[in-house]
Design a protein around this motif. Structure first.
Motif, PDB file in Angstrom:
ATOM      1  N   ARG A  34       0.835  -1.192   0.000  1.00  0.00           N
ATOM      2  CA  ARG A  34       0.000   0.000   0.000  1.00  0.00           C
ATOM      3  C   ARG A  34       0.876   1.251   0.000  1.00  0.00           C
ATOM      4  O   ARG A  34       1.864   1.333   0.736  1.00  0.00           O
ATOM      5  CB  ARG A  34      -0.912   0.012   1.225  1.00  0.00           C
ATOM      6  CG  ARG A  34      -1.837   1.218   1.297  1.00  0.00           C
ATOM      7  CD  ARG A  34      -2.856   1.100   2.418  1.00  0.00           C
ATOM      8  NE  ARG A  34      -2.255   1.108   3.738  1.00  0.00           N
ATOM      9  CZ  ARG A  34      -2.191   0.069   4.548  1.00  0.00           C
ATOM     10  NH1 ARG A  34      -2.685  -1.106   4.175  1.00  0.00           N
ATOM     11  NH2 ARG A  34      -1.626   0.164   5.735  1.00  0.00           N
ATOM     12  N   LYS A  55     -14.290  -9.070   0.485  1.00  0.00           N
ATOM     13  CA  LYS A  55     -13.423  -8.117   1.165  1.00  0.00           C
ATOM     14  C   LYS A  55     -14.050  -7.684   2.484  1.00  0.00           C
ATOM     15  O   LYS A  55     -15.269  -7.586   2.606  1.00  0.00           O
ATOM     16  CB  LYS A  55     -13.182  -6.886   0.285  1.00  0.00           C
ATOM     17  CG  LYS A  55     -12.325  -7.149  -0.937  1.00  0.00           C
ATOM     18  CD  LYS A  55     -10.896  -7.492  -0.554  1.00  0.00           C
ATOM     19  CE  LYS A  55     -10.019  -7.670  -1.779  1.00  0.00           C
ATOM     20  NZ  LYS A  55      -8.610  -7.978  -1.414  1.00  0.00           N
ATOM     21  N   THR A  79     -12.635  -0.272  -7.187  1.00  0.00           N
ATOM     22  CA  THR A  79     -12.761  -1.322  -6.181  1.00  0.00           C
ATOM     23  C   THR A  79     -11.979  -2.564  -6.599  1.00  0.00           C
ATOM     24  O   THR A  79     -11.541  -2.694  -7.745  1.00  0.00           O
ATOM     25  CB  THR A  79     -14.235  -1.694  -5.960  1.00  0.00           C
ATOM     26  OG1 THR A  79     -14.712  -2.405  -7.118  1.00  0.00           O
ATOM     27  CG2 THR A  79     -15.089  -0.451  -5.730  1.00  0.00           C
ATOM     28  N   ALA A  80     -11.831  -3.491  -5.643  1.00  0.00           N
ATOM     29  CA  ALA A  80     -11.164  -4.756  -5.946  1.00  0.00           C
ATOM     30  C   ALA A  80     -11.950  -5.565  -6.958  1.00  0.00           C
ATOM     31  O   ALA A  80     -11.395  -6.463  -7.603  1.00  0.00           O
ATOM     32  CB  ALA A  80     -10.979  -5.556  -4.655  1.00  0.00           C
ATOM     33  N   ALA A 133      -9.935  -3.126  -0.280  1.00  0.00           N
ATOM     34  CA  ALA A 133     -11.257  -3.101  -0.884  1.00  0.00           C
ATOM     35  C   ALA A 133     -11.281  -2.161  -2.081  1.00  0.00           C
ATOM     36  O   ALA A 133     -11.982  -2.397  -3.067  1.00  0.00           O
ATOM     37  CB  ALA A 133     -12.296  -2.673   0.154  1.00  0.00           C
ATOM     38  N   TYR A 134     -10.497  -1.063  -1.993  1.00  0.00           N
ATOM     39  CA  TYR A 134     -10.292  -0.154  -3.113  1.00  0.00           C
ATOM     40  C   TYR A 134      -8.826  -0.242  -3.516  1.00  0.00           C
ATOM     41  O   TYR A 134      -7.940   0.069  -2.725  1.00  0.00           O
ATOM     42  CB  TYR A 134     -10.634   1.289  -2.728  1.00  0.00           C
ATOM     43  CG  TYR A 134     -12.116   1.588  -2.667  1.00  0.00           C
ATOM     44  CD1 TYR A 134     -12.743   2.266  -3.710  1.00  0.00           C
ATOM     45  CD2 TYR A 134     -12.878   1.185  -1.579  1.00  0.00           C
ATOM     46  CE1 TYR A 134     -14.104   2.542  -3.657  1.00  0.00           C
ATOM     47  CE2 TYR A 134     -14.246   1.450  -1.524  1.00  0.00           C
ATOM     48  CZ  TYR A 134     -14.852   2.128  -2.574  1.00  0.00           C
ATOM     49  OH  TYR A 134     -16.198   2.386  -2.521  1.00  0.00           O
ATOM     50  N   THR A 135      -8.553  -0.667  -4.747  1.00  0.00           N
ATOM     51  CA  THR A 135      -7.168  -0.761  -5.198  1.00  0.00           C
ATOM     52  C   THR A 135      -6.601   0.605  -5.552  1.00  0.00           C
ATOM     53  O   THR A 135      -5.387   0.798  -5.543  1.00  0.00           O
ATOM     54  CB  THR A 135      -7.056  -1.691  -6.406  1.00  0.00           C
ATOM     55  OG1 THR A 135      -7.916  -1.209  -7.459  1.00  0.00           O
ATOM     56  CG2 THR A 135      -7.497  -3.110  -6.025  1.00  0.00           C
ATOM     57  N   ASP A 155     -13.019  -4.289  -9.663  1.00  0.00           N
ATOM     58  CA  ASP A 155     -12.780  -3.572 -10.904  1.00  0.00           C
ATOM     59  C   ASP A 155     -13.959  -2.681 -11.302  1.00  0.00           C
ATOM     60  O   ASP A 155     -14.250  -2.494 -12.486  1.00  0.00           O
ATOM     61  CB  ASP A 155     -12.446  -4.543 -12.042  1.00  0.00           C
ATOM     62  CG  ASP A 155     -11.643  -3.866 -13.155  1.00  0.00           C
ATOM     63  OD1 ASP A 155     -10.930  -2.894 -12.857  1.00  0.00           O
ATOM     64  OD2 ASP A 155     -11.758  -4.289 -14.312  1.00  0.00           O
ATOM     65  N   ASP A 163      -3.551   0.441  -3.241  1.00  0.00           N
ATOM     66  CA  ASP A 163      -3.580  -0.680  -2.298  1.00  0.00           C
ATOM     67  C   ASP A 163      -3.932  -1.947  -3.061  1.00  0.00           C
ATOM     68  O   ASP A 163      -5.103  -2.196  -3.386  1.00  0.00           O
ATOM     69  CB  ASP A 163      -4.602  -0.408  -1.191  1.00  0.00           C
ATOM     70  CG  ASP A 163      -4.521  -1.415  -0.052  1.00  0.00           C
ATOM     71  OD1 ASP A 163      -3.831  -2.433  -0.216  1.00  0.00           O
ATOM     72  OD2 ASP A 163      -5.144  -1.172   0.992  1.00  0.00           O
ATOM     73  N   ASP A 164      -2.920  -2.759  -3.359  1.00  0.00           N
ATOM     74  CA  ASP A 164      -3.138  -3.951  -4.179  1.00  0.00           C
ATOM     75  C   ASP A 164      -4.047  -4.971  -3.519  1.00  0.00           C
ATOM     76  O   ASP A 164      -4.646  -5.807  -4.217  1.00  0.00           O
ATOM     77  CB  ASP A 164      -1.790  -4.618  -4.499  1.00  0.00           C
ATOM     78  CG  ASP A 164      -0.962  -3.796  -5.471  1.00  0.00           C
ATOM     79  OD1 ASP A 164      -1.505  -2.826  -6.033  1.00  0.00           O
ATOM     80  OD2 ASP A 164       0.228  -4.126  -5.663  1.00  0.00           O
ATOM     81  N   PHE A 165      -4.176  -4.936  -2.201  1.00  0.00           N
ATOM     82  CA  PHE A 165      -4.943  -5.956  -1.493  1.00  0.00           C
ATOM     83  C   PHE A 165      -6.145  -5.371  -0.745  1.00  0.00           C
ATOM     84  O   PHE A 165      -6.778  -6.063   0.043  1.00  0.00           O
ATOM     85  CB  PHE A 165      -4.042  -6.707  -0.510  1.00  0.00           C
ATOM     86  CG  PHE A 165      -2.941  -7.475  -1.183  1.00  0.00           C
ATOM     87  CD1 PHE A 165      -3.100  -8.813  -1.513  1.00  0.00           C
ATOM     88  CD2 PHE A 165      -1.745  -6.858  -1.513  1.00  0.00           C
ATOM     89  CE1 PHE A 165      -2.093  -9.520  -2.140  1.00  0.00           C
ATOM     90  CE2 PHE A 165      -0.726  -7.554  -2.148  1.00  0.00           C
ATOM     91  CZ  PHE A 165      -0.898  -8.890  -2.470  1.00  0.00           C
TER      92      PHE A 165
END
Length: 246
Positions: free
Chosen positions: A90, A231, A157-158, A121-123, A160, A117-119
């Protein structure tokens, strides 16, 4: 691993770029770094770092923040082979420019931030906000500041899914000088839009080791009201870092 060296380089470049100023006006910068490495039955490495730079001018009060968190674990597959797997990455950057009004602490501000943030809830999550801030209380070693204003955000979002729209951002801070060598700080912000409400909190205690070095223990919470399936709404982080101020 390139990430610990990247954080160290960022801190070093900031140290060389800023000069200490004995007057009230000028730069006040702090760089913090913490790392944990485990071995034995559980192997892994986590690194967290942050640079916080404040600039006081006659008519302006500006602040810039850069932070990063990285975590990598060593695991074993079904064949007994060991491999490294990244479990957190992150990055966060923000800037705020405040135009001072007639009173000591009242100001008009513009604030912008971006999070990768790759992991999470929002990338990806970016916002810009403007508004008014002031000091609500000062006395007995305690100061409380707050600000509020409208803004606009865009996030992915994660799942997409891209979100964007207007929001209202409120933020506050409480600083308590417990003693000559210990301070307590509470930061809190709320970014409310029609799609999501993001709340962020950092609670920290710092103990001074010498004139420029501190040990900081912090607990951070980030909560999103709406997240993709699979998530969690809340992310937390507990850290122990060394902070160098100059």
């Amino acid at each position: 691993m390139k990430y610990p060296f990247l954080l160290a380089a960022l801190a070093a470049s900031s140290l060389s770029a800023q000069a200490a100023d004995e007057t009230k006006l000028g730069w006040a910068t702090s760089a913090e770094l913490g790392a944990i490495t485990t071995s034995g039955n559980t192997k892994g490495t986590s690194v967290t770092g942050k640079i916080d730079a404040k600039q006081e001018l006659v008519q302006w009060s500006n602040e810039y923040v850069l932070s990063a968190f990285f975590k990598e674990d060593e695991k074993t597959d079904v064949n007994g082979n060991r491999y490294s797997e990244k479990s957190a990455e992150r990055y966060f950057v923000s800037g705020k420019a405040g135009y001072k009004l007639d009173t000591d602490h009242a100001k008009l501000f513009i604030f912008g931030s971006h999070t990768e943030d790759d992991f999470g809830a929002y990338t990806s999550y970016s916002l810009i906000s403007a508004g008014y801030g002031d000091r609500l209380y000062q006395g007995d070693g305690i100061s409380i500041d707050a600000e509020i204003g409208p803004g606009y955000y865009t996030g992915k979002t994660a799942g997409d899914v891209t979100e964007k729209g207007a929001l209202v951002r409120t933020a506050g801070s409480l600083d308590w000088v417990i003693s000559d060598s210990a301070t307590f700080r509470q930061l809190l912000s709320l970014e409310a839009s029609s799609d999501n409400k993001r709340t962020q909190s950092e609670t920290s205690v710092s103990a001074r080791i010498n004139g420029s070095m501190q040990m900081k223990a912090a607990f951070t919470v980030q909560h999103d009201s709406e997240v993709p399936a699979g998530k969690k709404n809340t992310d937390t982080q507990t850290s122990l870092t060394l902070v160098y101020s100059f």
